[in-house]
Design a protein around this motif. Structure first.
Motif, PDB file in Angstrom:
ATOM      1  N   GLY A 110       0.799  -1.222   0.000  1.00  0.00           N
ATOM      2  CA  GLY A 110       0.000   0.000   0.000  1.00  0.00           C
ATOM      3  C   GLY A 110       0.832   1.272   0.000  1.00  0.00           C
ATOM      4  O   GLY A 110       0.292   2.377  -0.066  1.00  0.00           O
ATOM      5  N   GLY A 136       2.676   2.307  -2.285  1.00  0.00           N
ATOM      6  CA  GLY A 136       2.621   2.939  -3.606  1.00  0.00           C
ATOM      7  C   GLY A 136       3.708   2.439  -4.548  1.00  0.00           C
ATOM      8  O   GLY A 136       4.053   3.113  -5.517  1.00  0.00           O
ATOM      9  N   LYS A 137       4.227   1.232  -4.297  1.00  0.00           N
ATOM     10  CA  LYS A 137       5.316   0.693  -5.127  1.00  0.00           C
ATOM     11  C   LYS A 137       4.894   0.456  -6.574  1.00  0.00           C
ATOM     12  O   LYS A 137       5.597   0.865  -7.501  1.00  0.00           O
ATOM     13  CB  LYS A 137       5.800  -0.659  -4.559  1.00  0.00           C
ATOM     14  N   THR A 138       3.757  -0.220  -6.740  1.00  0.00           N
ATOM     15  CA  THR A 138       3.335  -0.565  -8.098  1.00  0.00           C
ATOM     16  C   THR A 138       3.041   0.702  -8.901  1.00  0.00           C
ATOM     17  O   THR A 138       3.457   0.831 -10.057  1.00  0.00           O
ATOM     18  CB  THR A 138       2.095  -1.488  -8.037  1.00  0.00           C
ATOM     19  N   THR A 139       2.354   1.631  -8.257  1.00  0.00           N
ATOM     20  CA  THR A 139       2.080   2.914  -8.908  1.00  0.00           C
ATOM     21  C   THR A 139       3.397   3.603  -9.266  1.00  0.00           C
ATOM     22  O   THR A 139       3.572   4.127 -10.363  1.00  0.00           O
ATOM     23  CB  THR A 139       1.257   3.822  -7.963  1.00  0.00           C
ATOM     24  N   GLN A 155      -2.151  -5.728 -11.842  1.00  0.00           N
ATOM     25  CA  GLN A 155      -2.075  -4.273 -11.595  1.00  0.00           C
ATOM     26  C   GLN A 155      -0.834  -3.676 -12.266  1.00  0.00           C
ATOM     27  O   GLN A 155      -0.894  -2.600 -12.861  1.00  0.00           O
ATOM     28  CB  GLN A 155      -2.045  -4.016 -10.082  1.00  0.00           C
ATOM     29  N   LYS A 158       2.477   9.867  -1.645  1.00  0.00           N
ATOM     30  CA  LYS A 158       1.264  10.474  -1.072  1.00  0.00           C
ATOM     31  C   LYS A 158       1.551  11.808  -0.391  1.00  0.00           C
ATOM     32  O   LYS A 158       0.900  12.180   0.572  1.00  0.00           O
ATOM     33  CB  LYS A 158       0.578   9.489  -0.122  1.00  0.00           C
ATOM     34  N   ASP A 177       0.821  14.455  -1.591  1.00  0.00           N
ATOM     35  CA  ASP A 177      -0.344  15.303  -1.865  1.00  0.00           C
ATOM     36  C   ASP A 177      -1.293  15.328  -0.664  1.00  0.00           C
ATOM     37  O   ASP A 177      -1.984  16.302  -0.421  1.00  0.00           O
ATOM     38  CB  ASP A 177      -1.095  14.809  -3.111  1.00  0.00           C
ATOM     39  N   SER A 189       6.249  11.410  -4.752  1.00  0.00           N
ATOM     40  CA  SER A 189       5.055  11.007  -5.474  1.00  0.00           C
ATOM     41  C   SER A 189       3.889  11.784  -4.899  1.00  0.00           C
ATOM     42  O   SER A 189       3.708  11.844  -3.695  1.00  0.00           O
ATOM     43  CB  SER A 189       4.877   9.508  -5.263  1.00  0.00           C
ATOM     44  N   GLU A 233      -2.331   9.979  -7.578  1.00  0.00           N
ATOM     45  CA  GLU A 233      -2.545   8.630  -8.101  1.00  0.00           C
ATOM     46  C   GLU A 233      -2.192   8.502  -9.580  1.00  0.00           C
ATOM     47  O   GLU A 233      -1.948   7.415 -10.070  1.00  0.00           O
ATOM     48  CB  GLU A 233      -3.999   8.212  -7.865  1.00  0.00           C
TER      49      GLU A 233
HETATM   50  P1  GDP Z   1       1.849  -1.097  -3.341  1.00  0.00           P
HETATM   51  O1  GDP Z   1       1.045  -2.077  -2.541  1.00  0.00           O
HETATM   52  O2  GDP Z   1       3.034  -0.598  -2.574  1.00  0.00           O
HETATM   53  O3  GDP Z   1       2.223  -1.599  -4.691  1.00  0.00           O
HETATM   54  O4  GDP Z   1       0.917   0.203  -3.530  1.00  0.00           O
HETATM   55  P2  GDP Z   1       0.043   0.674  -4.776  1.00  0.00           P
HETATM   56  O5  GDP Z   1       0.924   1.191  -5.860  1.00  0.00           O
HETATM   57  O6  GDP Z   1      -0.922  -0.402  -5.137  1.00  0.00           O
HETATM   58  O7  GDP Z   1      -0.726   1.922  -4.153  1.00  0.00           O
HETATM   59  C1  GDP Z   1      -1.648   1.792  -3.096  1.00  0.00           C
HETATM   60  C2  GDP Z   1      -2.721   2.892  -3.260  1.00  0.00           C
HETATM   61  O8  GDP Z   1      -2.168   4.165  -3.082  1.00  0.00           O
HETATM   62  C3  GDP Z   1      -3.365   2.906  -4.643  1.00  0.00           C
HETATM   63  O9  GDP Z   1      -4.739   3.164  -4.482  1.00  0.00           O
HETATM   64  C4  GDP Z   1      -2.678   4.073  -5.337  1.00  0.00           C
HETATM   65  O10 GDP Z   1      -3.510   4.661  -6.327  1.00  0.00           O
HETATM   66  C5  GDP Z   1      -2.428   5.017  -4.188  1.00  0.00           C
HETATM   67  N1  GDP Z   1      -1.263   5.904  -4.395  1.00  0.00           N
HETATM   68  C6  GDP Z   1      -0.014   5.566  -4.772  1.00  0.00           C
HETATM   69  N2  GDP Z   1       0.797   6.654  -4.803  1.00  0.00           N
HETATM   70  C7  GDP Z   1       0.028   7.707  -4.427  1.00  0.00           C
HETATM   71  C8  GDP Z   1       0.293   9.122  -4.236  1.00  0.00           C
HETATM   72  O11 GDP Z   1       1.402   9.639  -4.413  1.00  0.00           O
HETATM   73  N3  GDP Z   1      -0.764   9.888  -3.828  1.00  0.00           N
HETATM   74  C9  GDP Z   1      -2.016   9.355  -3.610  1.00  0.00           C
HETATM   75  N4  GDP Z   1      -2.964  10.182  -3.188  1.00  0.00           N
HETATM   76  N5  GDP Z   1      -2.274   8.053  -3.760  1.00  0.00           N
HETATM   77  C10 GDP Z   1      -1.280   7.232  -4.164  1.00  0.00           C
END
Ligand code: GDP
Length: 300
Positions: free
Chosen positions: A112, A114-117, A148, A253, A255, A278, A281
């Motif tokens: 969660g 934000g790695k994948t994003t 994803q 996040k 923001d 970052s 989203e």
């Molecule tokens: P992972 O589990 O580390 O791969 O995390 P994800 O990439 O799946 O991100 C988890 C959630 O956080 C998703 O709903 C993304 O859209 C959101 N997210 C990721 N980066 C950001 C960011 O910089 N800002 C915001 N507001 N949301 C983010």
């Protein structure tokens, strides 16, 4: 970019009080430092970082550079700015490129974070600079993670290497190695490896990340951390520093970060540079991290 709302507002008030004074007494300096300390603690900055920071500011604020300044209050603000830039890392640290491509970047962090994003954001950003990144899906823990990453790759317009569907759970270390080999043979110049995360730090997760690191010897291991986790940032960052020995940090996040403490704590407690921020989203919500710009935003 980060709002740092409360922290900025608190510091602005503190400086306003200071500006109404001409020469500064030791008591004025102490009062100001106390206010800064309170503002930073309220913003969730780790205590050890706050202590070091306020000690430096106090020492300089009581010294000659302020005493002899035409505008002592302005000079104190300048000192706070310089010390903020310092704890945020000083100079901007750029991504390290491999001498012989591909440059391998591994992402690590909690689920969660934000790695994948981020994998998509980095890929898009690199592509925009004329690079050819390959995303490698090593998060085989979460059922949806590979899908994803596929979506993100498509949005970024970049290639992905993933285990064949139906091949069982798969071995993330093997996938990472094969992904790098694929990049080498097909001449991609960057590899971005997405790894699995858990909700909390756990031994198995850390071992898996450490094994991937050992197997592919990345040029960068980026620890991805959600700026919203506040005080937990320090313990999490330290656990990942011990577990995978990351080379840099990405704050996500920002923001939504009203307090901003994580940014100040992570660099200050691990000594590792923040490379990227970052801020949303969307794949475009991403930028290289500039300590001086961040400090200016906090003091705005
Ligand atoms: P992972 O589990 O580390 O791969 O995390 P994800 O990439 O799946 O991100 C988890 C959630 O956080 C998703 O709903 C993304 O859209 C959101 N997210 C990721 N980066 C950001 C960011 O910089 N800002 C915001 N507001 N949301 C983010």
């Amino acid at each position: 970019m980060a709002t740092f709302g409360n922290l900025s507002a608190r510091l602005t008030d503190t400086f306003k009080n200071l500006r109404s004074k001409g020469k500064l007494s030791a008591a004025d300096v102490d009062g100001t430092v106390r206010e800064i300390r309170r503002a930073l603690l309220e913003a969730d900055v780790a205590l050890e970082v706050v202590k070091e920071f306020t000690a430096k500011v106090r020492e300089r604020a009581l010294g000659d550079e302020v005493n002899q300044a035409l505008n002592p209050a302005q000079q104190v603000v300048q000192i706070v700015n310089e010390e903020l830039v310092g704890i945020l890392g000083g100079e901007q640290r750029r991504l390290q490129f491999a001498k012989n491509p591909p440059t391998v970047i591994m992402l690590a962090g909690l689920q969660g974070a934000g790695k994948t994003t981020l994998a998509g954001k980095l890929a898009k950003w690199l592509k925009g600079q004329g690079h050819t990144p390959l995303l490698v899906a090593c998060d085989l823990q979460r059922p949806n993670a590979v899908t994803q990453l596929g979506v993100v790759a498509e949005q970024a317009g970049v290639a992905i290497y993933a285990p064949e569907p139906g091949n069982g759970v798969g071995d993330p270390v093997k996938v990472a190695k094969n992904g790098v080999a694929e990049a080498r043979s097909k001449q991609y110049d960057f590899v971005i490896i997405d790894t699995a995360g858990r909700l909390g730090v756990d031994q198995e997760l850390m071992q898996q990340a450490a094994n991937i690191r050992k197997a592919v010897d990345p040029d960068e291991v980026l620890f991805v951390i959600d700026a919203l986790i506040g005080q937990d940032a320090v313990a999490t960052a330290k656990a990942f520093q011990e577990g995978v020995d990351f080379t840099g940090v990405v704050l996500t996040k920002l923001d939504g970060d009203q307090r901003g403490g994580a940014a100040l704590s992570v660099r200050g407690t691990t000594g590792k540079p923040i490379l990227f921020a970052s801020t949303g989203e969307g794949l475009g919500d991403f930028e290289p991290f500039h300590p001086d710009r961040m400090a200016s935003r906090i003091l705005d």
